[in-house]
Design a protein around this motif. Structure first.
Motif, PDB file in Angstrom:
ATOM      1  N   VAL A  76       9.795   9.031  -4.012  1.00  0.00           N
ATOM      2  CA  VAL A  76      11.200   8.664  -4.245  1.00  0.00           C
ATOM      3  C   VAL A  76      12.072   9.911  -4.288  1.00  0.00           C
ATOM      4  CG1 VAL A  76      12.813   7.593  -5.853  1.00  0.00           C
ATOM      5  CG2 VAL A  76      10.577   6.531  -5.446  1.00  0.00           C
ATOM      6  N   PRO A  95       7.021   3.096  -2.271  1.00  0.00           N
ATOM      7  CA  PRO A  95       7.524   2.384  -3.463  1.00  0.00           C
ATOM      8  C   PRO A  95       8.901   1.785  -3.210  1.00  0.00           C
ATOM      9  CG  PRO A  95       7.817   4.740  -3.756  1.00  0.00           C
ATOM     10  CD  PRO A  95       7.112   4.566  -2.437  1.00  0.00           C
ATOM     11  N   GLN A 104      11.305   0.671  -6.156  1.00  0.00           N
ATOM     12  CA  GLN A 104      11.967   1.783  -6.839  1.00  0.00           C
ATOM     13  C   GLN A 104      13.145   2.295  -6.019  1.00  0.00           C
ATOM     14  OE1 GLN A 104       7.797   3.735  -8.014  1.00  0.00           O
ATOM     15  NE2 GLN A 104       9.516   4.979  -8.701  1.00  0.00           N
ATOM     16  N   ARG A 128      17.233   2.113  -7.020  1.00  0.00           N
ATOM     17  CA  ARG A 128      18.075   3.318  -7.083  1.00  0.00           C
ATOM     18  C   ARG A 128      19.240   3.205  -6.106  1.00  0.00           C
ATOM     19  NH1 ARG A 128      15.583   9.416  -7.581  1.00  0.00           N
ATOM     20  NH2 ARG A 128      17.569  10.541  -7.711  1.00  0.00           N
ATOM     21  N   ASN A 156       4.184   7.975  -6.522  1.00  0.00           N
ATOM     22  CA  ASN A 156       5.356   7.214  -6.107  1.00  0.00           C
ATOM     23  C   ASN A 156       6.644   7.932  -6.479  1.00  0.00           C
ATOM     24  OD1 ASN A 156       4.055   5.046  -4.869  1.00  0.00           O
ATOM     25  ND2 ASN A 156       3.847   3.915  -6.786  1.00  0.00           N
ATOM     26  N   ASP A 157       6.658   8.537  -7.654  1.00  0.00           N
ATOM     27  CA  ASP A 157       7.864   9.262  -8.074  1.00  0.00           C
ATOM     28  C   ASP A 157       8.165  10.416  -7.128  1.00  0.00           C
ATOM     29  OD1 ASP A 157       8.228   7.562 -10.200  1.00  0.00           O
ATOM     30  OD2 ASP A 157       7.317   8.897 -11.679  1.00  0.00           O
TER      31      ASP A 157
END
Length: 379
Positions: free
Chosen positions: A136, A164, A167, A171, A132-133
């Motif tokens: 992003v 995601p 998230q 942001r 997921n990171d």
């Protein structure tokens, strides 16, 4: 599963396109239609506001939202057009989306961009994804000082990828960027809590994974953003002589589009009740396991590859048949005409995918029939 009206001789692996309505839900839909036709004036002019408010309250509770933040719409395409036309976007400003977005909603923003002068930026998310990171970070490379709105899917249509969204919304909020989530494939397939997602705008179908009648969808606008959204269709809810009075202007402007059959909207509470009774965690997990089996088995065939790791797909999975060099329409026709398998064949970024959906009615035999067909086609 006997609740569904699907033709028994068709292997239906395409719930993701238009859903399938269970018999108890469809019967309730017909009951509302009959009630409407027996006394149309009484129903539409006097009874509808209350029953529609009740249905709206139920779907809002189901999705973790306030009833005054949700209106029914025919589909997410309608909601995307509303946002694209209404937001004050102009020259030099940008709408950022992934390159996985659903065509009709993407077209809505591209059309509005031609009229208003803003840019639509499609940020690539390469497949397969790792985390997921990483999604992003890859997506955020497309953000610039000119980015005013982010439009992304919770589960993508073309690639069956779960993004995601919470998230990304968090942001974006820190950066002062508005967010709209296309949740067409989410409610009914995964748990959705709009308060936790935190998007400014959210839209979804009720007729896909929630199994409500066709033409039922929702449009969620946070209360502090409702002043930004003008009605896409101006009708009796707008002017000084408004016929229908609701709790706030957002509901007045958007809930009544003129004479139409609201039966699909009013059936949504029955679909929710059916979901809670029939689509238990065990049933959902079984459907996901069938998709996983299909993806794992298909990827053992020469010329076919898996696309996503397990955490990134749910009741829709994807296999890549690009190496077989078969024209997509021909492949789709062969699956149906020869094997009676209804499954979408998707062309995306020069790759050819087959998207596999599983629901309560899907069986192990259906998956085995698909794998047998793919082996013969690959051979």
């Amino acid at each position: 599963m006997s609740d569904f009206l699907l033709e028994p001789d068709v292997i239906f692996l395409n719930h993701g396109s238009f859903g399938a309505c269970p018999r108890p839900v469809f019967e309730e839909y017909q009951r509302w239609q009959t009630r409407l036709e027996r006394q149309p004036v009484r129903f539409l002019a006097r009874e509808l506001p209350e029953v529609l408010a009740n249905a709206r309250s139920e779907v809002a509770h189901y999705l973790g939202a306030q009833p005054t933040e949700v209106v029914f719409v025919p589909n997410p395409t309608f909601a995307a057009n509303t946002i694209a036309r209404c937001l004050p976007l102009g020259p030099g400003e940008e709408v950022l989306m992934t390159d996985h977005e659903y065509g009709a909603c993407r077209f809505a923003f591209q059309f509005a961009a031609q009229q208003k002068g803003f840019r639509v930026v499609e940020q690539p998310i390469r497949l397969p994804v790792e985390s997921n990171d990483s999604i992003v970070e890859a997506f955020w490379q497309g953000v610039t000082p000119n980015t005013k709105l982010i439009f992304i899917s919770q589960i993508t249509s073309a690639t069956a990828l779960t993004l995601p969204v919470a998230q990304i919304c968090a942001r974006a909020r820190e950066a002062g960027i508005l967010t709209m989530i296309d949740g067409a494939h989410a409610p009914g397939q995964i748990d959705v809590n709009l308060a936790e997602i935190g998007a400014d705008f959210y839209t979804a179908t009720c007729h896909k994974w929630m199994c409500a009648p066709k033409g039922s969808g929702i449009f969620h606008v946070r209360e502090d953003r409702q002043h930004l959204i003008e009605p896409l269709v101006v009708g009796w809810g707008w002017g000084k002589e408004k016929t229908f009075h609701r709790e706030n202007e957002f509901l007045e402007y958007h809930e009544w589009l003129g004479t139409h059959d609201p039966s699909a909207f009013l059936t949504v509470p029955t679909a929710i009740a059916w979901q809670r009774e029939q689509m238990t965690l065990e049933v959902r997990q079984r459907a996901r396991d069938l998709v996983r089996t299909a993806v794992d088995s298909a990827s053992q065939i020469d010329g076919i590859e898996r696309v996503h790791a397990d955490p990134f797909f749910c009741q829709m999975g994807l296999i890549d048949l690009t190496a077989l060099q078969i024209e997509p329409d021909a492949l789709k026709s062969r699956l149906y005409d020869t094997y009676k398998i209804e499954a979408p064949v998707i062309r995306w970024q020069e790759r050819t995918f087959v998207r596999i959906s599983a629901h309560a009615y899907t069986t192990q035999q259906h998956i085995e029939s698909l794998i047998l067909a793919l082996r013969e086609i690959a051979g």
